[in-house]
Design a protein around this motif. Structure first.
Motif, PDB file in Angstrom:
ATOM      1  N   PRO A 298      -3.408 -12.095  -7.219  1.00 58.93           N
ATOM      2  CA  PRO A 298      -4.523 -13.040  -7.403  1.00 58.93           C
ATOM      3  C   PRO A 298      -5.042 -13.050  -8.837  1.00 58.93           C
ATOM      4  CG  PRO A 298      -5.222 -11.145  -6.088  1.00 58.93           C
ATOM      5  CD  PRO A 298      -3.727 -11.081  -6.189  1.00 58.93           C
TER       6      PRO A 298
ATOM      7  N   THR B 241      -3.946 -20.959  -4.067  1.00 54.37           N
ATOM      8  CA  THR B 241      -5.252 -20.356  -3.782  1.00 54.37           C
ATOM      9  C   THR B 241      -5.290 -19.723  -2.392  1.00 54.37           C
ATOM     10  OG1 THR B 241      -6.067 -22.560  -3.144  1.00 54.37           O
ATOM     11  CG2 THR B 241      -6.555 -21.805  -5.379  1.00 54.37           C
TER      12      THR B 241
ATOM     13  N   ILE C  70      -3.874 -16.437  -2.979  1.00 59.45           N
ATOM     14  CA  ILE C  70      -4.870 -15.624  -3.680  1.00 59.45           C
ATOM     15  C   ILE C  70      -5.846 -15.006  -2.688  1.00 59.45           C
ATOM     16  CG2 ILE C  70      -6.920 -15.810  -5.161  1.00 59.45           C
ATOM     17  CD1 ILE C  70      -5.299 -17.627  -6.996  1.00 59.45           C
TER      18      ILE C  70
ATOM     19  N   THR D  85      -6.294 -11.061  -1.915  1.00 60.98           N
ATOM     20  CA  THR D  85      -7.618 -10.500  -2.159  1.00 60.98           C
ATOM     21  C   THR D  85      -8.091  -9.697  -0.953  1.00 60.98           C
ATOM     22  OG1 THR D  85      -8.182 -12.313  -3.662  1.00 60.98           O
ATOM     23  CG2 THR D  85     -10.008 -11.029  -2.767  1.00 60.98           C
TER      24      THR D  85
ATOM     25  N   ALA E 276     -12.884 -15.527  -4.333  1.00 63.16           N
ATOM     26  CA  ALA E 276     -11.571 -16.049  -3.963  1.00 63.16           C
ATOM     27  C   ALA E 276     -11.694 -17.201  -2.978  1.00 63.16           C
ATOM     28  CB  ALA E 276     -10.719 -14.933  -3.370  1.00 63.16           C
TER      29      ALA E 276
ATOM     30  N   LEU F  60     -12.115 -16.615 -11.961  1.00 62.16           N
ATOM     31  CA  LEU F  60     -11.666 -15.575 -11.041  1.00 62.16           C
ATOM     32  C   LEU F  60     -10.827 -14.535 -11.774  1.00 62.16           C
ATOM     33  CD1 LEU F  60     -11.394 -14.459  -8.146  1.00 62.16           C
ATOM     34  CD2 LEU F  60      -9.331 -15.852  -7.908  1.00 62.16           C
TER      35      LEU F  60
ATOM     36  N   SER G 254     -12.011 -10.761 -11.847  1.00 66.67           N
ATOM     37  CA  SER G 254     -11.183  -9.787 -11.144  1.00 66.67           C
ATOM     38  C   SER G 254     -11.060  -8.507 -11.965  1.00 66.67           C
ATOM     39  CB  SER G 254      -9.797 -10.373 -10.839  1.00 66.67           C
ATOM     40  OG  SER G 254      -9.081 -10.654 -12.034  1.00 66.67           O
TER      41      SER G 254
END
Length: 334
Positions: free
Chosen positions: A215, A246, A249, A253, A286, A304, A308
């Protein structure tokens, strides 16, 4: 040892997808043709080959892991010598990555200022520099820590260069999933340096970074997908829709947060509280990115990517504080 390229900010991970760092930019600002100015530019070019900002993940991951392995105690000497050996190993891997990727670095705007892309360092010199750093890393860790930690560094370098850079990066959209394993190795190196082996908490921390890398990297690749497309690198955002990316992701996550929670029995209440709170925040970000794409909104994936890095830093800092205090672990409370 990539912890967390990325790239960038720095990638925190060794996959090297983060920004190229500040050394090339600084070298470009140094004017003059004198011997001192020329020497300084050359030194900065060699430093840039190591992707110093990418190595930040080494500090973020290794120190807390070593503190957990020796919970309640702080061996400053061992931590420092392990960090130095790990730094040389990560610098070796990143330098050899620059050698292998020089052709695509010239094409991508984000990496066009790297030393080999702008021919600031001869390729042969960069290769020798990278190999020398790798050999020095192994020798240093074997001497100052133990053979296992040195062997793990060598395995990391070989995996990053041959499996990820030369094998996966230009062939599959899952490149960072498996290639990202190299960025997880600092936790195993740190644990091995303290204990001489590999325990289950080290494996849990390995999985935290393993699941975190996709991600983190895909969010960056969403922002720079035209760069990757021009270079012929099939990153997931290049070959899949934003909604598909996404969604992946979000899945990774959740896996990242689950891995942090799996470590709780080996830690205390401070880490548990930090992991739960930071995990909820990371999941929220996320899901917001995924929801924005589904609604057709203009999203900012780079947000993001940057956050992260903060998430991983917060989790590992919480682990460091928890380990230094050395309170009863949650596993012993039940």
């Amino acid at each position: 040892m990539r912890i967390g390229q990325q790239p960038g900010g720095a990638h925190g991970t060794a996959t090297g997808h983060g920004a190229h760092g500040s050394a090339p930019a600084l070298a470009g600002k140094i004017g003059g043709t004198g011997v001192l100015a020329t020497a300084l530019r050359r030194v900065l070019a060699y430093i840039a080959l190591t992707k110093p900002r990418v190595i930040e993940l080494l500090l973020v991951a290794t120190i807390p892991t070593m503190l957990l392995a020796d919970r309640g105690h702080v061996d400053i000497r061992l931590i420092l010598v392990t960090l130095f050996g790990g730094w040389m190993g990560a610098a070796s891997a990143n330098t050899l990555n620059c050698v292998a990727d020089a052709d695509i670095d010239k094409v991508m705007k984000r990496t066009s200022k790297r030393p080999l892309a702008r021919e600031a360092v001869p390729t042969r010199n960069a290769f020798v520099f990278g190999v020398t750093l790798g050999a020095a890393s192994f020798s240093w860790l074997w001497w100052q820590a133990n053979l296992l930690s040195g062997a793990l560094v060598v395995a990391t370098i070989l995996f990053y260069v041959f499996v990820y850079t030369l094998g996966l990066k230009r062939r599959t959209s899952q490149n960072v999933v498996w290639g990202g394993a190299a960025g997880c190795m600092p936790v195993l190196v740190g644990w091995a340096a303290v204990t001489g082996g590999i325990g289950w908490p080290a494996v849990a921390l390995f999985l935290v970074i393993f699941f975190w890398t996709p991600p983190h990297t895909w969010a960056l690749a969403m922002r720079y997908k035209e760069d990757y497309k021009a270079a012929g690198v099939p990153m997931l955002p290049v070959v899949a829709t934003e909604q598909a990316v996404t969604k992946q992701i979000v899945i990774y996550t959740w896996a990242t947060v689950a891995a942090t929670l799996a470590l709780i029995p080996a830690t205390g209440v401070i880490y548990a509280a930090v992991a739960i709170a930071a995990g909820a925040w990371f999941l929220l970000m996320a899901h917001q990115l995924y929801s924005g794409v589904r609604r057709g909104e203009s999203v900012k994936p780079l947000r993001l990517f940057l956050q992260s890095n903060n998430y991983l830093a917060v989790v590992f800092c919480g682990l460091a504080v928890d380990s230094v205090l050395g309170w009863h672990t949650i596993g012993h409370m039940f």
